[in-house]
Design a protein around this motif. Structure first.
Motif, PDB file in Angstrom:
ATOM      1  N   GLU A  24       4.556 -34.082  23.323  1.00  0.00           N
ATOM      2  CA  GLU A  24       5.494 -32.961  23.294  1.00  0.00           C
ATOM      3  C   GLU A  24       4.961 -31.851  24.189  1.00  0.00           C
ATOM      4  N   ARG A  25       5.817 -31.254  24.973  1.00  0.00           N
ATOM      5  CA  ARG A  25       5.407 -30.187  25.881  1.00  0.00           C
ATOM      6  C   ARG A  25       5.078 -28.924  25.082  1.00  0.00           C
ATOM      7  N   PRO A  26       3.870 -28.377  25.210  1.00  0.00           N
ATOM      8  CA  PRO A  26       3.542 -27.147  24.472  1.00  0.00           C
ATOM      9  C   PRO A  26       4.389 -25.978  24.949  1.00  0.00           C
ATOM     10  N   ARG A  27       4.638 -25.054  24.032  1.00  0.00           N
ATOM     11  CA  ARG A  27       5.383 -23.831  24.351  1.00  0.00           C
ATOM     12  C   ARG A  27       4.479 -22.635  24.093  1.00  0.00           C
ATOM     13  N   ALA A 271       3.005 -22.350   9.999  1.00  0.00           N
ATOM     14  CA  ALA A 271       2.219 -23.561   9.749  1.00  0.00           C
ATOM     15  C   ALA A 271       1.922 -24.316  11.034  1.00  0.00           C
ATOM     16  N   HIS A 272       2.861 -24.338  11.950  1.00  0.00           N
ATOM     17  CA  HIS A 272       2.671 -25.062  13.207  1.00  0.00           C
ATOM     18  C   HIS A 272       3.007 -24.144  14.379  1.00  0.00           C
ATOM     19  N   GLY A 273       2.258 -23.080  14.516  1.00  0.00           N
ATOM     20  CA  GLY A 273       2.466 -22.177  15.636  1.00  0.00           C
ATOM     21  C   GLY A 273       2.787 -20.772  15.215  1.00  0.00           C
ATOM     22  N   PHE A 274       3.749 -20.153  15.917  1.00  0.00           N
ATOM     23  CA  PHE A 274       4.045 -18.745  15.714  1.00  0.00           C
ATOM     24  C   PHE A 274       5.548 -18.511  15.794  1.00  0.00           C
ATOM     25  N   ALA A 275       5.977 -17.479  15.084  1.00  0.00           N
ATOM     26  CA  ALA A 275       7.327 -16.949  15.257  1.00  0.00           C
ATOM     27  C   ALA A 275       7.193 -15.608  15.953  1.00  0.00           C
ATOM     28  N   VAL A 276       7.804 -15.479  17.108  1.00  0.00           N
ATOM     29  CA  VAL A 276       7.715 -14.260  17.910  1.00  0.00           C
ATOM     30  C   VAL A 276       9.065 -13.561  17.859  1.00  0.00           C
ATOM     31  N   GLU A 277       9.052 -12.305  17.430  1.00  0.00           N
ATOM     32  CA  GLU A 277      10.291 -11.526  17.326  1.00  0.00           C
ATOM     33  C   GLU A 277      10.474 -10.718  18.603  1.00  0.00           C
ATOM     34  N   ALA A 278      11.491 -11.079  19.387  1.00  0.00           N
ATOM     35  CA  ALA A 278      11.780 -10.398  20.656  1.00  0.00           C
ATOM     36  C   ALA A 278      13.289 -10.243  20.810  1.00  0.00           C
ATOM     37  N   GLY A 279      13.906  -9.560  19.823  1.00  0.00           N
ATOM     38  CA  GLY A 279      15.353  -9.471  19.788  1.00  0.00           C
ATOM     39  C   GLY A 279      15.954 -10.674  19.103  1.00  0.00           C
ATOM     40  N   ARG A 280      15.253 -11.772  19.160  1.00  0.00           N
ATOM     41  CA  ARG A 280      15.570 -12.994  18.419  1.00  0.00           C
ATOM     42  C   ARG A 280      14.248 -13.653  18.091  1.00  0.00           C
ATOM     43  N   THR A 281      14.251 -14.629  17.233  1.00  0.00           N
ATOM     44  CA  THR A 281      13.027 -15.313  16.853  1.00  0.00           C
ATOM     45  C   THR A 281      12.777 -16.475  17.797  1.00  0.00           C
ATOM     46  N   VAL A 282      11.602 -16.475  18.398  1.00  0.00           N
ATOM     47  CA  VAL A 282      11.214 -17.512  19.353  1.00  0.00           C
ATOM     48  C   VAL A 282      10.039 -18.285  18.765  1.00  0.00           C
ATOM     49  N   ARG A 283      10.165 -19.622  18.734  1.00  0.00           N
ATOM     50  CA  ARG A 283       9.068 -20.443  18.246  1.00  0.00           C
ATOM     51  C   ARG A 283       8.087 -20.709  19.384  1.00  0.00           C
ATOM     52  N   ALA A 284       6.799 -20.657  19.071  1.00  0.00           N
ATOM     53  CA  ALA A 284       5.783 -20.917  20.087  1.00  0.00           C
ATOM     54  C   ALA A 284       4.604 -21.643  19.465  1.00  0.00           C
ATOM     55  N   ASP A 285       4.001 -22.519  20.255  1.00  0.00           N
ATOM     56  CA  ASP A 285       2.762 -23.172  19.819  1.00  0.00           C
ATOM     57  C   ASP A 285       1.560 -22.264  20.022  1.00  0.00           C
ATOM     58  N   GLY A 441      -4.728 -20.647  18.490  1.00  0.00           N
ATOM     59  CA  GLY A 441      -3.523 -20.542  19.302  1.00  0.00           C
ATOM     60  C   GLY A 441      -3.174 -19.137  19.726  1.00  0.00           C
ATOM     61  N   LEU A 442      -3.927 -18.142  19.265  1.00  0.00           N
ATOM     62  CA  LEU A 442      -3.698 -16.756  19.670  1.00  0.00           C
ATOM     63  C   LEU A 442      -4.865 -16.301  20.537  1.00  0.00           C
ATOM     64  N   VAL A 443      -4.565 -15.821  21.740  1.00  0.00           N
ATOM     65  CA  VAL A 443      -5.600 -15.345  22.655  1.00  0.00           C
ATOM     66  C   VAL A 443      -5.187 -13.997  23.217  1.00  0.00           C
ATOM     67  N   ALA A 469      -5.651 -18.453  29.274  1.00  0.00           N
ATOM     68  CA  ALA A 469      -4.909 -19.688  29.515  1.00  0.00           C
ATOM     69  C   ALA A 469      -5.819 -20.909  29.378  1.00  0.00           C
ATOM     70  N   ASN A 470      -7.040 -20.814  29.891  1.00  0.00           N
ATOM     71  CA  ASN A 470      -7.960 -21.944  29.794  1.00  0.00           C
ATOM     72  C   ASN A 470      -8.258 -22.300  28.340  1.00  0.00           C
ATOM     73  N   ARG A 471      -8.377 -21.299  27.467  1.00  0.00           N
ATOM     74  CA  ARG A 471      -8.614 -21.575  26.042  1.00  0.00           C
ATOM     75  C   ARG A 471      -7.454 -22.403  25.470  1.00  0.00           C
ATOM     76  N   LEU A 472      -6.237 -22.014  25.800  1.00  0.00           N
ATOM     77  CA  LEU A 472      -5.076 -22.725  25.266  1.00  0.00           C
ATOM     78  C   LEU A 472      -4.946 -24.111  25.891  1.00  0.00           C
ATOM     79  N   LEU A 473      -5.165 -24.210  27.180  1.00  0.00           N
ATOM     80  CA  LEU A 473      -5.069 -25.508  27.849  1.00  0.00           C
ATOM     81  C   LEU A 473      -6.068 -26.500  27.252  1.00  0.00           C
ATOM     82  N   ALA A 474      -7.263 -26.028  26.923  1.00  0.00           N
ATOM     83  CA  ALA A 474      -8.266 -26.907  26.321  1.00  0.00           C
ATOM     84  C   ALA A 474      -7.796 -27.435  24.960  1.00  0.00           C
ATOM     85  N   ARG A 475      -7.059 -26.631  24.203  1.00  0.00           N
ATOM     86  CA  ARG A 475      -6.528 -27.083  22.912  1.00  0.00           C
ATOM     87  C   ARG A 475      -5.599 -28.278  23.077  1.00  0.00           C
ATOM     88  N   TRP A 476      -4.894 -28.329  24.200  1.00  0.00           N
ATOM     89  CA  TRP A 476      -3.933 -29.404  24.446  1.00  0.00           C
ATOM     90  C   TRP A 476      -4.502 -30.501  25.333  1.00  0.00           C
TER      91      TRP A 476
END
Length: 502
Positions: A24-27, A271-285, A441-443, A469-476
């Motif tokens: 699955e492509r990370p977001r 539980a599996h990532g983050f909910a980001v509130e930016a006028g609407r709720t955006v799911r992110a890994d 997942g938070l940097v 970015a390198n920290r997150l890329l290493a996670r995946w």
């Protein structure tokens, strides 16, 4: 590649070349469209991560950003928060710029930037050797603020930390001191402090008595004793909006989505990532917080589930430097032809420097040719007075330093008054937030974020963007991006030995 042969290359963390082979492509959501956010978003998108970048302003670039406005005469002109120097040793920032401008054709060299004090004495960097320590020695020997007696009075023992800078070692050694006290211990002559050190201290938007001595020492290493790139720099030849619009086009070509004028209101771990509130709720890994200090404090305060109490306390305790003011003037007549593109000043408060934009900016040059005038910018980096009083004093200083402007009529007059730069006060290094956030997942990225490398200002913002970015890329399991810095310690082995023994 030309440049300092002793610069240090930090290899990219290994991994898959892109996300195509993942189930699955990370977001990822990047919060903040300044240099750090643009860098992190670019690094992620180049590896195939789905990226949404959110910026609360209508333009990108953060404190190095710009926008277009209209003068009273109807001319459309660029405006920004002030002059920015793109030093040659800003390797990681330049790596970002090269993504959309491989030859860095949008930058032009400034041949010199003189330093002038209240007595009219002038130091210059033109013609200095580039290799340490000969650059520093030549600067001192030809400086009008140094005498042979001053050289004999210098406290060589106290100066040893400048010759063996390491990170974080120098912070452990000097962070308890302020820059003013450190320079006093060196027995630097007062005039030389104004020109050789205070000018650079105030480029961190703080007076020397509020700046960590360790930050000053690292700065001296980055710009002088640690680098053979020289102290000269490049500047954008076009208004800043064009620089970052090009970076944004590169991002969108990679599939990233850029949302300007869209603040992020809260970030909530799930539980599996983050909910980001930016006028609407955006799911992110994953989420990158690439904000200035006020923005980071506000977002963390509005995100009560984010981080443990100690981390949240440290974020809340982050301080901003004193306010700074930028006043850009469109004048109906030119300044004298011998005026430099950039003049730094010491001992002439509140003026820290004067830029003659039509010496290097194509748009300002076109306006000046058409009208017969000039575009001049004045900076007060650590203002102590109110906005209007500071602005008025800047104009008086301009007319004192460049007397030919006394008769000029002001055609356009724009002022920016801000207080959003990080304060690197004594004793604060250990408590600064690092790239690694409090939850997986938070940097974090930005020029106020701690990174144990010899970088500063815009280069620190870019470096932490790549690192985040390198920290997150290493996670995946994805490959990261390389970094480049000036040498990680003093260049001269005998002086390093003396510093250790001292």
């Amino acid at each position: 590649m030309s440049g300092d042969r002793r610069r240090v290359h930090h290899p990219a963390p290994p991994g898959r070349p892109n996300a195509d082979g993942l189930a699955e492509r990370p977001r990822a959501v990047v919060v903040g469209g300044g240099i750090a956010g643009l860098t992190a978003a670019t690094a992620l998108a180049e590896r195939g991560v789905a990226v949404d970048l959110y910026e609360r302003e209508d333009h990108l670039g953060g404190r190095a950003g710009g926008w277009t406005t209209t003068l009273p005469d109807g001319a459309r002109v660029g405006m920004s928060r002030g002059f920015h120097a793109f030093f040659r040793q800003y390797y990681n920032l330049r790596a970002l710029l090269r993504r959309s401008d491989p030859q860095l054709a949008r930058l032009v060299a400034v041949p010199d930037y003189p330093l002038r004090d209240a007595a009219g004495r002038v130091d210059t960097f033109r013609g200095l050797p580039v290799t340490p320590p000969w650059n520093a020695l030549a600067f001192v020997l030809r400086s009008p603020t140094f005498t042979a007696r001053d050289l004999l009075r210098l406290n060589a023992r106290a100066a040893l930390p400048l010759l063996n800078v390491t990170v974080p070692g120098t912070y452990r050694e000097l962070d308890h001191l302020d820059a003013e006290e450190f320079l006093a211990r060196l027995r630097f002559p007062a005039a030389a402090r104004h020109l050789a050190f205070e000018v650079f201290s105030r480029s961190f938007f703080a007076p020397p008595d509020r700046l960590s001595a360790a930050e000053l020492a690292v700065m001296f290493h980055l710009y002088f004793l640690g680098s053979a790139e020289g102290l000269l720099f490049d500047v954008p030849r076009r208004p800043l909006p064009e620089l970052w619009a090009s970076a944004a086009r590169h991002l969108t070509a990679l599939g990233a989505r850029v949302h300007t004028g869209t603040p992020v209101e809260a970030v909530r771990p799930r539980a599996h990532g983050f909910a980001v509130e930016a006028g609407r709720t955006v799911r992110a890994d994953a989420v990158v917080l690439a904000l200035d200090v006020p923005g980071l404090r506000d977002l963390v305060a509005a995100s009560p589930e984010l981080g443990d109490p100690e981390w949240r306390r440290r974020i809340a305790a982050l301080a901003t430097a004193p306010p700074y003011l930028v006043r850009r003037l469109w004048l109906d007549r030119p300044v004298a032809s011998h005026r430099p593109a950039f003049l730094a000043t010491g001992g002439l408060p509140p003026l820290d420097n004067v830029s003659v934009l039509n010496r290097y900016d194509d748009e300002a040059a076109s306006w000046a040719r058409t009208t017969g005038g000039a575009v001049v910018e004045l900076h007060a980096y650590a203002a102590t007075g109110a906005r209007e009083a500071t602005s008025a004093r800047l104009l008086r200083r301009l007319r004192e330093v460049y007397p030919e402007t006394r008769q000029a009529r002001i055609v356009g007059d724009l002022v920016e008054w801000r207080q959003d730069c990080p304060l690197f006060a004594p004793g604060t290094f250990a408590g600064r937030p690092t790239v690694d956030g409090p939850v997986p997942g938070l940097v974090l990225a930005g020029d106020g974020v701690r990174v144990d490398l010899p970088v500063a200002l815009m280069e620190r913002a870019a470096t932490t963007g790549w690192q985040a970015a390198n920290r997150l890329l290493a996670r995946w399991g994805l490959a990261g991006h390389p970094l480049t810095t000036v040498p990680l310690r003093g260049r001269l082995a005998p002086f390093r030995t003396l510093a250790r023994l001292g």
